[in-house]
Enzyme design. Structure first.
Site, PDB file in Angstrom:
ATOM      1  N   GLU A  10      35.608  37.872  35.929  1.00  0.00           N
ATOM      2  CA  GLU A  10      34.393  38.339  35.274  1.00  0.00           C
ATOM      3  C   GLU A  10      33.944  37.225  34.321  1.00  0.00           C
ATOM      4  OE1 GLU A  10      31.997  40.681  35.231  1.00  0.00           O
ATOM      5  OE2 GLU A  10      31.303  39.582  33.488  1.00  0.00           O
ATOM      6  N   ASN A  55      32.644  45.279  51.838  1.00  0.00           N
ATOM      7  CA  ASN A  55      33.607  44.570  52.660  1.00  0.00           C
ATOM      8  C   ASN A  55      34.921  45.335  52.555  1.00  0.00           C
ATOM      9  OD1 ASN A  55      34.037  42.222  54.201  1.00  0.00           O
ATOM     10  ND2 ASN A  55      32.990  41.019  52.615  1.00  0.00           N
ATOM     11  N   CYS A  68      37.318  46.077  45.062  1.00  0.00           N
ATOM     12  CA  CYS A  68      37.419  44.619  44.985  1.00  0.00           C
ATOM     13  C   CYS A  68      38.864  44.143  45.078  1.00  0.00           C
ATOM     14  CB  CYS A  68      36.787  44.144  43.676  1.00  0.00           C
ATOM     15  SG  CYS A  68      36.901  42.359  43.457  1.00  0.00           S
ATOM     16  N   SER A 115      26.108  43.685  38.669  1.00  0.00           N
ATOM     17  CA  SER A 115      26.753  44.519  39.691  1.00  0.00           C
ATOM     18  C   SER A 115      26.559  45.980  39.319  1.00  0.00           C
ATOM     19  CB  SER A 115      28.241  44.168  39.779  1.00  0.00           C
ATOM     20  OG  SER A 115      28.367  42.829  40.184  1.00  0.00           O
ATOM     21  N   LEU A 116      25.655  46.630  40.020  1.00  0.00           N
ATOM     22  CA  LEU A 116      25.253  47.992  39.661  1.00  0.00           C
ATOM     23  C   LEU A 116      26.068  49.020  40.464  1.00  0.00           C
ATOM     24  CD1 LEU A 116      23.189  49.557  37.956  1.00  0.00           C
ATOM     25  CD2 LEU A 116      21.562  49.318  39.830  1.00  0.00           C
ATOM     26  N   CYS A 175      41.498  39.219  37.661  1.00  0.00           N
ATOM     27  CA  CYS A 175      40.415  39.881  36.940  1.00  0.00           C
ATOM     28  C   CYS A 175      40.969  41.172  36.357  1.00  0.00           C
ATOM     29  CB  CYS A 175      39.278  40.192  37.919  1.00  0.00           C
ATOM     30  SG  CYS A 175      37.830  40.966  37.140  1.00  0.00           S
ATOM     31  N   CYS A 207      35.871  38.978  49.434  1.00  0.00           N
ATOM     32  CA  CYS A 207      36.147  38.071  48.321  1.00  0.00           C
ATOM     33  C   CYS A 207      37.574  38.276  47.824  1.00  0.00           C
ATOM     34  CB  CYS A 207      35.209  38.369  47.151  1.00  0.00           C
ATOM     35  SG  CYS A 207      33.587  38.895  47.650  1.00  0.00           S
ATOM     36  N   CYS A 233      30.215  29.179  45.654  1.00  0.00           N
ATOM     37  CA  CYS A 233      30.589  30.362  44.870  1.00  0.00           C
ATOM     38  C   CYS A 233      31.930  30.069  44.210  1.00  0.00           C
ATOM     39  CB  CYS A 233      30.692  31.561  45.822  1.00  0.00           C
ATOM     40  SG  CYS A 233      31.332  33.048  45.029  1.00  0.00           S
ATOM     41  N   GLU A 244      40.178  30.705  44.546  1.00  0.00           N
ATOM     42  CA  GLU A 244      39.386  30.630  45.782  1.00  0.00           C
ATOM     43  C   GLU A 244      37.932  30.264  45.460  1.00  0.00           C
ATOM     44  OE1 GLU A 244      40.120  34.151  48.143  1.00  0.00           O
ATOM     45  OE2 GLU A 244      38.171  33.987  49.113  1.00  0.00           O
ATOM     46  N   CYS A 262      37.389  46.985  39.416  1.00  0.00           N
ATOM     47  CA  CYS A 262      36.448  47.623  40.360  1.00  0.00           C
ATOM     48  C   CYS A 262      37.218  48.104  41.593  1.00  0.00           C
ATOM     49  CB  CYS A 262      35.336  46.651  40.755  1.00  0.00           C
ATOM     50  SG  CYS A 262      34.301  46.186  39.356  1.00  0.00           S
ATOM     51  N   SER A 296      27.089  36.330  37.840  1.00  0.00           N
ATOM     52  CA  SER A 296      27.175  37.748  38.189  1.00  0.00           C
ATOM     53  C   SER A 296      28.148  38.467  37.264  1.00  0.00           C
ATOM     54  CB  SER A 296      27.652  37.862  39.643  1.00  0.00           C
ATOM     55  OG  SER A 296      27.815  39.206  40.015  1.00  0.00           O
TER      56      SER A 296
END
Ligand code: SAH
Length: 359
Positions: A170, A300, A129, A224-225, A122, A343, A115, A102, A126, A201
């Site tokens: 990542e 999201n 996500c 990404s914190l 991945c 995403c 993007c 995507e 997370c 990122s």
């Protein structure tokens, strides 16, 4: 180091991932004149050719030999959705091996931003996500990262001026291919996108942040914190079990020292999880004195998890608190809300539909 342009499972070397120098070596090894490499490079990276057939100023025999010896990356459009709200476009592309990825085109007044994905799936896990739910399938080749931008530019008919590596995957887990991609994307004989218009990122892979710092590129690093202490971060991001927050921040400081580029910190606000006054205070203390910018992203929500967005007033309040502590902060504007939410969701929906049809 992974061999240039090769990816696990792929048969032939990948022509579109080669630098002009490497291409010149490859072409002269075939007994051809070096200027043929320039022509070929131009077809791939300037004229954005989808295959050898288009390369009419190259001898047919050479095109055939190249076709026998190399893979030519060309992503196929599988779906395209355009937001009626803000013109954001989501693209699904099919790769040579059948996988789908995507990419997103966002229109801002400063230009068009794409993007891109850096991996198929991945493995970072997370919690909030959608892209990580099926795990990692494989790394993307440099050419597969590039071709997302090439195809979007061709299909939309508009120039892309900014690139963010913030889609599925990542990027620092696919480091060699990422660096090669960055080299090709910024090359004067290609799209020639300025390093300053590129953001990468990461969830925070410390040794790779340090390695990237030493490349001394002018790209922006986004970290990404999502939490202001180690314990909370572990709950949201399994990668935090591997790296201490203090070490991640040290690596960010190092990135700034080596490149002079201000770090962007991404902080997805999750209702009741990381959006309290205490979180805002802790975050301010953590980032004080650091040359940075904070991007607040109301999470999201995805179907598989029960995380919720905080109320708008809470988001605004969180922002105000950071500002009072003199932290640069913006609330990320949500783009393309009407076209498959978070995403990775468009891709996930597409794959699930395809599986159903195969039953
Ligand atoms: N792996 C990289 C880049 C891909 S994710 C990274 O972790 O940074 C891009 C950004 O979107 C990250 O900040 C990620 O944490 C965030 N993100 C992923 N899913 C999200 C969701 N459902 N809501 C809000 N932000 C999300």
């Amino acid at each position: 180091m992974e061999r240039a342009g090769r990816t696990e499972g792929a048969g032939m070397p990948d022509l579109k991932s080669l630098t002009l120098e490497e291409l010149t070596d490859a072409i002269t090894a075939l007994g051809e004149k070096p200027f043929r490499a320039k022509q070929l490079y131009q077809w791939m990276h300037e004229k954005l050719a989808d295959g050898f057939d288009e390369m009419t100023n190259l001898p047919k025999e050479l095109r055939e030999r190249l076709g026998e010896a190399y893979d030519y990356t060309h992503l196929e459009l599988a779906d395209r959705k355009i937001s009626a709200i803000d013109g954001t476009e989501k693209y699904l592309f099919r790769l040579g091996d059948g996988n789908v990825i995507e990419s997103v085109l966002m229109r801002y007044h400063h230009g068009n931003s794409v993007c891109i994905s850096s991996q198929v799936g991945c493995r970072m896990g997370c919690r909030f996500c959608a892209s990580t739910i099926g795990g990692l399938t494989r790394n993307l080749r440099s050419s597969e990262m590039l071709d997302q931008i090439y195809q979007i530019q061709k299909i939309s008919g508009e120039r892309v001026s900014n690139v963010v590596v913030m889609g599925t995957g990542e990027p620092l887990d696919n480091y060699e291919n990422l660096l090669r991609f960055l080299g090709l994307l910024t090359d004067a004989h290609g799209l020639h996108i300025s390093q300053r218009n590129i953001t990468v990122s990461t969830c925070g892979i410390v040794e790779k942040i340090r390695a990237l710092a030493e490349e001394e590129l002018q790209i922006t690093l986004a970290l990404s914190l999502h939490a202001s202490n180690q314990e909370k971060r572990k709950r949201l991001m399994p990668v935090a079990y591997k790296y201490e927050l203090a070490d991640v921040l040290d690596a960010c400081r190092y990135y700034f020292e080596r490149t002079g580029r201000r770090i962007t910190f991404e902080y997805s606000l999750v209702g009741g999880v990381n959006d309290t006054d205490q979180d805002a205070r802790e975050l301010s203390a953590l980032l004080s004195g650091l040359n940075c910018h904070v991007n607040l992203i109301p999470v999201n929500p995805i179907e598989e998890r029960d995380y919720v967005q905080p109320k708008l007033a809470i988001v605004q309040d969180f922002k105000n608190k950071l500002e009072k502590n003199r932290i640069n902060v913006t609330i990320r504007r949500e783009m393309g809300r009407d076209i498959a939410g978070a995403c990775g969701q468009l891709r996930k929906g597409f794959i699930e539909q395809e599986r159903k049809e195969q039953l």
